[in-house]
Scaffold this active site. Structure first.
Site, PDB file in Angstrom:
ATOM      1  N   ARG A  16       0.837  -1.204   0.000  1.00 61.74           N
ATOM      2  CA  ARG A  16       0.000   0.000   0.000  1.00 61.74           C
ATOM      3  C   ARG A  16       0.866   1.246   0.000  1.00 61.74           C
ATOM      4  O   ARG A  16       1.925   1.263   0.622  1.00 61.74           O
ATOM      5  CB  ARG A  16      -0.872  -0.001   1.260  1.00 61.74           C
ATOM      6  CG  ARG A  16      -2.168   0.795   1.101  1.00 61.74           C
ATOM      7  CD  ARG A  16      -2.925   0.895   2.400  1.00 61.74           C
ATOM      8  NE  ARG A  16      -3.297  -0.387   2.996  1.00 61.74           N
ATOM      9  CZ  ARG A  16      -3.946  -0.485   4.146  1.00 61.74           C
ATOM     10  NH1 ARG A  16      -4.272   0.594   4.824  1.00 61.74           N
ATOM     11  NH2 ARG A  16      -4.262  -1.662   4.638  1.00 61.74           N
ATOM     12  N   SER A 104      -8.538   0.495   0.558  1.00 65.00           N
ATOM     13  CA  SER A 104      -9.342   0.235   1.752  1.00 65.00           C
ATOM     14  C   SER A 104      -9.963   1.523   2.287  1.00 65.00           C
ATOM     15  O   SER A 104     -10.677   2.215   1.577  1.00 65.00           O
ATOM     16  CB  SER A 104      -8.486  -0.473   2.808  1.00 65.00           C
ATOM     17  OG  SER A 104      -9.266  -0.851   3.895  1.00 65.00           O
ATOM     18  N   HIS A 105      -9.647   1.878   3.562  1.00 65.96           N
ATOM     19  CA  HIS A 105     -10.236   3.083   4.156  1.00 65.96           C
ATOM     20  C   HIS A 105      -9.230   4.228   4.202  1.00 65.96           C
ATOM     21  O   HIS A 105      -9.465   5.222   4.872  1.00 65.96           O
ATOM     22  CB  HIS A 105     -10.745   2.769   5.564  1.00 65.96           C
ATOM     23  CG  HIS A 105      -9.658   2.304   6.491  1.00 65.96           C
ATOM     24  ND1 HIS A 105      -9.191   1.022   6.468  1.00 65.96           N
ATOM     25  CD2 HIS A 105      -8.933   2.959   7.419  1.00 65.96           C
ATOM     26  CE1 HIS A 105      -8.222   0.902   7.361  1.00 65.96           C
ATOM     27  NE2 HIS A 105      -8.040   2.067   7.956  1.00 65.96           N
ATOM     28  N   LYS A 114      -4.227  -6.344  -2.194  1.00 63.20           N
ATOM     29  CA  LYS A 114      -4.439  -7.444  -1.244  1.00 63.20           C
ATOM     30  C   LYS A 114      -4.432  -8.729  -2.058  1.00 63.20           C
ATOM     31  O   LYS A 114      -5.039  -8.783  -3.128  1.00 63.20           O
ATOM     32  CB  LYS A 114      -5.794  -7.293  -0.531  1.00 63.20           C
ATOM     33  CG  LYS A 114      -5.849  -6.145   0.464  1.00 63.20           C
ATOM     34  CD  LYS A 114      -7.212  -6.059   1.149  1.00 63.20           C
ATOM     35  CE  LYS A 114      -7.244  -4.883   2.133  1.00 63.20           C
ATOM     36  NZ  LYS A 114      -8.588  -4.676   2.711  1.00 63.20           N
ATOM     37  N   ASP A 239     -16.836   0.032   4.998  1.00 60.33           N
ATOM     38  CA  ASP A 239     -15.634   0.805   4.676  1.00 60.33           C
ATOM     39  C   ASP A 239     -15.455   0.865   3.158  1.00 60.33           C
ATOM     40  O   ASP A 239     -16.289   0.353   2.408  1.00 60.33           O
ATOM     41  CB  ASP A 239     -14.404   0.233   5.400  1.00 60.33           C
ATOM     42  CG  ASP A 239     -13.889  -1.059   4.801  1.00 60.33           C
ATOM     43  OD1 ASP A 239     -14.675  -1.768   4.141  1.00 60.33           O
ATOM     44  OD2 ASP A 239     -12.697  -1.368   4.990  1.00 60.33           O
ATOM     45  N   ASP A 241     -13.730  -0.601   0.917  1.00 57.93           N
ATOM     46  CA  ASP A 241     -13.687  -1.783   0.052  1.00 57.93           C
ATOM     47  C   ASP A 241     -14.581  -2.919   0.555  1.00 57.93           C
ATOM     48  O   ASP A 241     -14.467  -4.055   0.096  1.00 57.93           O
ATOM     49  CB  ASP A 241     -12.241  -2.260  -0.160  1.00 57.93           C
ATOM     50  CG  ASP A 241     -11.593  -2.839   1.090  1.00 57.93           C
ATOM     51  OD1 ASP A 241     -11.968  -2.414   2.205  1.00 57.93           O
ATOM     52  OD2 ASP A 241     -10.711  -3.703   0.965  1.00 57.93           O
ATOM     53  N   ASP A 243     -14.930  -4.705   3.324  1.00 59.68           N
ATOM     54  CA  ASP A 243     -14.574  -5.867   4.153  1.00 59.68           C
ATOM     55  C   ASP A 243     -14.714  -5.580   5.643  1.00 59.68           C
ATOM     56  O   ASP A 243     -14.439  -6.448   6.470  1.00 59.68           O
ATOM     57  CB  ASP A 243     -13.180  -6.423   3.815  1.00 59.68           C
ATOM     58  CG  ASP A 243     -12.048  -5.420   4.029  1.00 59.68           C
ATOM     59  OD1 ASP A 243     -12.312  -4.309   4.538  1.00 59.68           O
ATOM     60  OD2 ASP A 243     -10.896  -5.747   3.689  1.00 59.68           O
ATOM     61  N   ARG A 244     -15.178  -4.350   5.997  1.00 58.84           N
ATOM     62  CA  ARG A 244     -15.399  -4.037   7.415  1.00 58.84           C
ATOM     63  C   ARG A 244     -16.777  -3.411   7.586  1.00 58.84           C
ATOM     64  O   ARG A 244     -17.199  -2.568   6.802  1.00 58.84           O
ATOM     65  CB  ARG A 244     -14.323  -3.079   7.939  1.00 58.84           C
ATOM     66  CG  ARG A 244     -12.937  -3.740   7.871  1.00 58.84           C
ATOM     67  CD  ARG A 244     -11.884  -2.940   8.586  1.00 58.84           C
ATOM     68  NE  ARG A 244     -11.821  -1.596   8.095  1.00 58.84           N
ATOM     69  CZ  ARG A 244     -11.795  -0.510   8.875  1.00 58.84           C
ATOM     70  NH1 ARG A 244     -11.850  -0.609  10.179  1.00 58.84           N
ATOM     71  NH2 ARG A 244     -11.724   0.680   8.337  1.00 58.84           N
ATOM     72  N   HIS A 326     -13.846  -6.257  10.955  1.00 56.47           N
ATOM     73  CA  HIS A 326     -13.635  -7.425  10.092  1.00 56.47           C
ATOM     74  C   HIS A 326     -14.373  -8.589  10.755  1.00 56.47           C
ATOM     75  O   HIS A 326     -14.084  -8.932  11.896  1.00 56.47           O
ATOM     76  CB  HIS A 326     -12.148  -7.791  10.007  1.00 56.47           C
ATOM     77  CG  HIS A 326     -11.312  -6.877   9.183  1.00 56.47           C
ATOM     78  ND1 HIS A 326     -11.261  -6.943   7.806  1.00 56.47           N
ATOM     79  CD2 HIS A 326     -10.461  -5.889   9.529  1.00 56.47           C
ATOM     80  CE1 HIS A 326     -10.415  -6.032   7.345  1.00 56.47           C
ATOM     81  NE2 HIS A 326      -9.917  -5.370   8.371  1.00 56.47           N
TER      82      HIS A 326
END
Length: 462
Positions: A16, A104-105, A114, A239, A241, A243-244, A326
């Protein structure tokens, strides 16, 4: 041909960086070449790719696909969507790995990668290995390049989220935060029973309404207003993407990650008596107590989605979760973190338990706790400080769990000090039964930091 990654971009769980500064097309190409080499050395031939809604994602994907195909691997492009949709593609399509391009966030100028290889998380030493391969030009050449196919998997993914759905009809608010989950939320809610009110489902890389991180309460402000104005049963947020997950009850109170896990665990333990439920070291003692009370086996493990996924496989746990939102279901699902699936399972759990989410939240023991406190400390000092603290605690005979940092139990409650795997920060948290107890716990944290020459300075952001 060799390539050197920016040293800050090779993280514990992903690659990242800031686009144009520490991450760019050359990095994406190098990831493709390195990953294709690993796939082929393992006997594989095909990789799925996906990307989030960031402006830089399509350009990075193009360079990634070029690297993969020139390395002799065929690519199945599933396109724009949430990270769990790419994980789903990796699980059900005939592929040997998957790469998701997502920031992501993180702020809009960030992006990242990822990865999943042969059905397991690709992290830690794997990521460092990609860096070493690039630096040494240790990439296998291909006689013939791989081919590229586009595969629209969105509808199949939504149908899978709803498979076995036995939940009731609720009135729910949904906030996608202009992240990559938005279009899936639209399709999902169209098929769910009940009444659904959607916020910010259009994908916008600038995140114009609020930052897409549901673990920070300020980002749930619009969702709380929606729930209050429409008198909804509860609200769900995602979030950048997908995943949360974040949630608020009918009164606008946040239902935190560990509290969601205690609700989600109830029907799972009923179906799999005595099963292991995993949570990270930041989770409330109330969660561990609740899992035990329901007849499950609570297991405290290290923070980090890749670490939790690996522990689930090792223990056969059907469910796990982190404070960060998560949530991982291996019960009737694939064992990866999917906030959209967690949302569907929450609707099902609330239906099955037979109480409103508001009532379930009210029934939880009242604990006074701090949010996750993060403060800057030099990278070279963060792990040694935790080691010093553990040594002093051991000498004093304190009751300590050292699974991930130092989690100390006292008569007042518990406190935690751990080093972040992804940033130059120490993370602290404390929980007590009342404010006076919390103050005493915070004094213990401050004392330990002072003994290592540090103080609990200004909060560091994510």
């Amino acid at each position: 041909m060799t390539h050197r990654f920016h040293p800050t971009s090779l993280r514990e769980y992903d690659i990242r960086g800031i686009v144009g500064e520490t991450l760019g097309e050359a990095d994406a190409y190098a990831i493709g070449r390195g990953f294709s080499t690993l796939v082929r050395r393992g006997g594989g031939t095909r990789v799925a790719t996906g990307y989030d809604g960031r402006e830089s994602s399509p350009v990075l994907e193009k360079a990634l696909v070029k690297g993969l195909t020139e390395g002799g691997v065929s690519v199945v492009r599933v396109g724009l969507g949430p990270t769990p949709m790419l994980y789903y593609a990796e699980a059900v399509l005939e592929v040997d790995g998957g790469i998701m391009i997502t920031g992501s966030h993180n702020p809009a100028n960030y992006n990242g990668f990822k990865m999943v290889l042969f059905g397991r998380p690709f992290f830690g030493a794997d990521i460092q290995g990609l860096g070493t391969m690039a630096e040494n030009g240790d990439w296998d050449a291909a006689e013939t390049p791989g081919d590229v196919a586009d595969h629209d998997i969105v509808d199949r993914y939504v149908d899978r989220l709803l498979e076995g759905f036995d939940g009731g009809a609720f009135r729910i608010g949904w906030d996608a935060g202009n992240g990559a989950a938005g279009p899936v939320v639209e399709k999902l809610t169209a098929k769910l029973p009940g009444e659904h009110h959607l916020l910010y489902t259009d994908v916008d890389s600038r995140f114009p309404n609020h930052h897409p991180d549901p673990t920070e309460e300020k980002n749930l402000a619009d969702l709380k207003v929606l729930v209050a104005e429409k008198s909804l049963d509860f609200g769900l947020a995602f979030d950048g993407d997908g995943d949360r997950i974040g949630a608020v009850d009918g009164e606008g109170r946040v239902v935190w990650g560990d509290q969601l896990l205690s609700i989600l665990a109830e029907p799972v333990i009923a179906d799999v008596p005595g099963c292991t439920i995993i949570a990270d070291v930041k989770a409330s003692q109330a969660l561990y107590d609740r899992v035990a009370e329901l007849g499950g086996h609570p297991l405290m493990w290290k923070t980090g989605h890749s670490l939790i996924k690996s522990k689930m496989k090792e223990t056969g746990a059907p469910l796990a979760g982190e404070m960060s939102g998560h949530i991982f279901f291996a019960h009737d699902y694939y064992g990866y973190d999917d906030a959209l699936y967690a949302a569907v399972r929450l609707i099902r759990a609330v239906s099955r338990i037979g109480k409103s989410l508001t009532q379930l939240r009210s029934d939880m023991p009242a604990m006074v706790n701090t949010p996750e406190m993060r403060f800057q400390v030099d990278d070279s000092r963060k792990f040694p400080v935790v080691r010093e603290v553990l040594d002093r605690l051991a000498a004093s005979g304190a009751e300590v769990n050292d699974t991930d940092g130092a989690r100390v139990n006292t008569a007042d409650g518990w406190w935690l000090l751990r080093a972040s795997n992804t940033q130059d920060v120490l993370v602290a948290r404390a929980e007590a039964r009342d404010q006076a107890g919390l103050d005493r716990l915070m004094a213990q944290i401050d004392e330990q930091l002072a003994l290592s020459g540090l103080e609990r300075g200004p909060q560091a952001g994510h």
